[in-house]
Design a protein around this motif. Structure first.
Motif, PDB file in Angstrom:
ATOM      1  N   THR A   1       0.843  -1.198   0.000  1.00  0.00           N
ATOM      2  CA  THR A   1       0.000   0.000   0.000  1.00  0.00           C
ATOM      3  C   THR A   1       0.879   1.249   0.000  1.00  0.00           C
ATOM      4  N   ARG A   2       1.959   1.222   0.773  1.00  0.00           N
ATOM      5  CA  ARG A   2       2.870   2.370   0.829  1.00  0.00           C
ATOM      6  C   ARG A   2       3.785   2.414  -0.400  1.00  0.00           C
ATOM      7  N   TYR A   3       4.036   1.251  -1.005  1.00  0.00           N
ATOM      8  CA  TYR A   3       4.922   1.185  -2.169  1.00  0.00           C
ATOM      9  C   TYR A   3       4.240   1.705  -3.437  1.00  0.00           C
ATOM     10  N   THR A   4       2.926   1.629  -3.490  1.00  0.00           N
ATOM     11  CA  THR A   4       2.213   2.066  -4.693  1.00  0.00           C
ATOM     12  C   THR A   4       2.414   3.565  -4.919  1.00  0.00           C
ATOM     13  N   GLY A   5       2.106   3.971  -6.135  1.00  0.00           N
ATOM     14  CA  GLY A   5       2.257   5.375  -6.515  1.00  0.00           C
ATOM     15  C   GLY A   5       3.348   5.538  -7.563  1.00  0.00           C
ATOM     16  N   LEU A   6       3.741   6.770  -7.766  1.00  0.00           N
ATOM     17  CA  LEU A   6       4.692   7.127  -8.819  1.00  0.00           C
ATOM     18  C   LEU A   6       6.121   7.106  -8.295  1.00  0.00           C
ATOM     19  N   TRP A   7       7.004   6.469  -9.072  1.00  0.00           N
ATOM     20  CA  TRP A   7       8.435   6.417  -8.792  1.00  0.00           C
ATOM     21  C   TRP A   7       9.192   6.949 -10.009  1.00  0.00           C
ATOM     22  N   TYR A   8      10.317   7.615  -9.749  1.00  0.00           N
ATOM     23  CA  TYR A   8      11.212   8.077 -10.807  1.00  0.00           C
ATOM     24  C   TYR A   8      12.454   7.200 -10.785  1.00  0.00           C
TER      25      TYR A   8
ATOM     26  N   ALA B   1      22.164  15.793  -3.740  1.00  0.00           N
ATOM     27  CA  ALA B   1      23.383  15.068  -4.119  1.00  0.00           C
ATOM     28  C   ALA B   1      23.869  14.147  -3.006  1.00  0.00           C
ATOM     29  N   ASP B   2      23.788  14.590  -1.745  1.00  0.00           N
ATOM     30  CA  ASP B   2      24.251  13.734  -0.649  1.00  0.00           C
ATOM     31  C   ASP B   2      23.355  12.507  -0.482  1.00  0.00           C
ATOM     32  N   GLN B   3      22.048  12.667  -0.700  1.00  0.00           N
ATOM     33  CA  GLN B   3      21.149  11.508  -0.615  1.00  0.00           C
ATOM     34  C   GLN B   3      21.452  10.522  -1.748  1.00  0.00           C
ATOM     35  N   LEU B   4      21.706  11.040  -2.933  1.00  0.00           N
ATOM     36  CA  LEU B   4      22.025  10.179  -4.072  1.00  0.00           C
ATOM     37  C   LEU B   4      23.306   9.393  -3.800  1.00  0.00           C
ATOM     38  N   GLN B   5      24.317  10.035  -3.239  1.00  0.00           N
ATOM     39  CA  GLN B   5      25.566   9.329  -2.912  1.00  0.00           C
ATOM     40  C   GLN B   5      25.332   8.265  -1.845  1.00  0.00           C
ATOM     41  N   THR B   6      24.476   8.552  -0.878  1.00  0.00           N
ATOM     42  CA  THR B   6      24.127   7.561   0.143  1.00  0.00           C
ATOM     43  C   THR B   6      23.468   6.346  -0.505  1.00  0.00           C
ATOM     44  N   LEU B   7      22.598   6.574  -1.471  1.00  0.00           N
ATOM     45  CA  LEU B   7      21.924   5.470  -2.166  1.00  0.00           C
ATOM     46  C   LEU B   7      22.918   4.646  -2.993  1.00  0.00           C
ATOM     47  N   PHE B   8      23.867   5.305  -3.638  1.00  0.00           N
ATOM     48  CA  PHE B   8      24.882   4.562  -4.385  1.00  0.00           C
ATOM     49  C   PHE B   8      25.768   3.731  -3.446  1.00  0.00           C
TER      50      PHE B   8
ATOM     51  N   ARG C   1      21.393  -9.558 -12.863  1.00  0.00           N
ATOM     52  CA  ARG C   1      21.556  -8.904 -14.164  1.00  0.00           C
ATOM     53  C   ARG C   1      20.848  -7.558 -14.250  1.00  0.00           C
ATOM     54  N   TYR C   2      19.839  -7.356 -13.444  1.00  0.00           N
ATOM     55  CA  TYR C   2      19.033  -6.145 -13.520  1.00  0.00           C
ATOM     56  C   TYR C   2      19.063  -5.433 -12.178  1.00  0.00           C
ATOM     57  N   LEU C   3      19.073  -4.107 -12.228  1.00  0.00           N
ATOM     58  CA  LEU C   3      19.020  -3.308 -11.016  1.00  0.00           C
ATOM     59  C   LEU C   3      18.454  -1.942 -11.369  1.00  0.00           C
ATOM     60  N   TRP C   4      17.565  -1.463 -10.516  1.00  0.00           N
ATOM     61  CA  TRP C   4      16.987  -0.133 -10.680  1.00  0.00           C
ATOM     62  C   TRP C   4      17.049   0.602  -9.359  1.00  0.00           C
ATOM     63  N   LEU C   5      17.366   1.876  -9.419  1.00  0.00           N
ATOM     64  CA  LEU C   5      17.305   2.763  -8.271  1.00  0.00           C
ATOM     65  C   LEU C   5      16.143   3.715  -8.516  1.00  0.00           C
ATOM     66  N   LEU C   6      15.161   3.679  -7.625  1.00  0.00           N
ATOM     67  CA  LEU C   6      13.943   4.465  -7.774  1.00  0.00           C
ATOM     68  C   LEU C   6      13.811   5.459  -6.635  1.00  0.00           C
TER      69      LEU C   6
ATOM     70  N   ASP D   1      10.562   6.571   0.334  1.00  0.00           N
ATOM     71  CA  ASP D   1      10.981   7.673  -0.528  1.00  0.00           C
ATOM     72  C   ASP D   1      12.020   7.224  -1.548  1.00  0.00           C
ATOM     73  N   TRP D   2      12.607   6.034  -1.376  1.00  0.00           N
ATOM     74  CA  TRP D   2      13.533   5.459  -2.346  1.00  0.00           C
ATOM     75  C   TRP D   2      13.413   3.938  -2.288  1.00  0.00           C
ATOM     76  N   SER D   3      13.884   3.308  -3.350  1.00  0.00           N
ATOM     77  CA  SER D   3      13.803   1.855  -3.442  1.00  0.00           C
ATOM     78  C   SER D   3      14.913   1.353  -4.360  1.00  0.00           C
ATOM     79  N   ILE D   4      15.494   0.221  -3.990  1.00  0.00           N
ATOM     80  CA  ILE D   4      16.471  -0.461  -4.839  1.00  0.00           C
ATOM     81  C   ILE D   4      15.848  -1.781  -5.246  1.00  0.00           C
ATOM     82  N   VAL D   5      15.697  -1.977  -6.549  1.00  0.00           N
ATOM     83  CA  VAL D   5      14.996  -3.142  -7.076  1.00  0.00           C
ATOM     84  C   VAL D   5      15.944  -3.981  -7.918  1.00  0.00           C
ATOM     85  N   GLY D   6      15.905  -5.280  -7.721  1.00  0.00           N
ATOM     86  CA  GLY D   6      16.717  -6.192  -8.507  1.00  0.00           C
ATOM     87  C   GLY D   6      15.982  -7.488  -8.743  1.00  0.00           C
ATOM     88  N   GLU D   7      16.755  -8.526  -9.035  1.00  0.00           N
ATOM     89  CA  GLU D   7      16.208  -9.859  -9.250  1.00  0.00           C
ATOM     90  C   GLU D   7      17.307 -10.860  -8.894  1.00  0.00           C
TER      91      GLU D   7
END
Length: 190
Positions: free
Chosen positions: A47-54, A160-167, A147-152, A137-143
């Motif tokens: 329910t919390r995961y639904t919605g729009l992700w970039y 920029a600091d949040q993006l570096q934390t996610l990486f 072979r596949y990975l997405w950062l949402l 507010d963020w999600s790391i998706v794989g399988e």
């Protein structure tokens, strides 16, 4: 007798076509970037995961080749299914490519593993929410194949600091962050 021969030929042609598609899909898969994909870090409340992700970054794949401004939108549907609408812009195009699919929860204990299909019931893929923010507010998706990975993210332009934390989190999960393609979005407000 002619009808039986025609049926045998048609069956052979269909089998060859399906076999060819299978071999093509195997040959065009991206390389493994994590041979030891971890189990999802925490449960997922759909329910919390639904919605729009970039999409902020991805391991490049053939079905998203040269695509930017990528979004994924998830919605709960009757029967516990999750509706999916993925879209993005290919280089040099003005109209968004849209792919619609459905997912079902494959791991009801955590909700973090789903089976996704964009091509009907004949082909399903694994979708694992490997980690996510406590506020979704963020999600790391794989399988599981690595072979596949997405950062949402809910925000197409995180700080920029949040993006570096996610990486760094992606690296902690065993992935090569430098194998990821950064997804471009229209500039945000200044």
């Amino acid at each position: 007798m002619k009808q039986t021969t025609a049926i045998k030929i048609a069956t052979g042609v269909a089998a060859a076509a399906i076999g060819g598609l299978f071999l093509y899909s195997r040959a065009t898969r991206p390389p493994v970037i994590n041979a030891k994909v971890p189990q999802p870090a925490k449960p997922v409340d759909l329910t919390r995961y639904t919605g729009l992700w970039y999409e902020l970054a991805r391991h490049e794949n053939r079905f998203q080749k040269n695509m930017d401004a990528v979004t994924a939108e998830y919605a709960l549907e009757p029967g516990g299914k999750v509706g999916i609408v993925n879209s993005g812009l290919r280089a040099g195009e003005d109209e968004r490519d849209i792919a619609r699919g459905q997912a079902i929860v494959a791991d009801t204990e955590t909700g973090a593993k789903l089976k996704v299909s964009f091509f009907g019931p004949l082909y399903t893929g694994d979708y694992w929410v490997l980690d996510h923010g406590d506020d979704y507010d963020w999600s790391i998706v794989g399988e599981p194949g690595g072979r596949y990975l997405w950062l949402l993210s809910r925000d197409p332009h995180p700080a920029a600091d949040q993006l570096q934390t996610l990486f760094r989190r992606i690296e902690a999960l065993g992935y090569d962050r430098w194998a990821l393609r950064i997804t471009q979005h229209e500039p945000g407000p200044e």
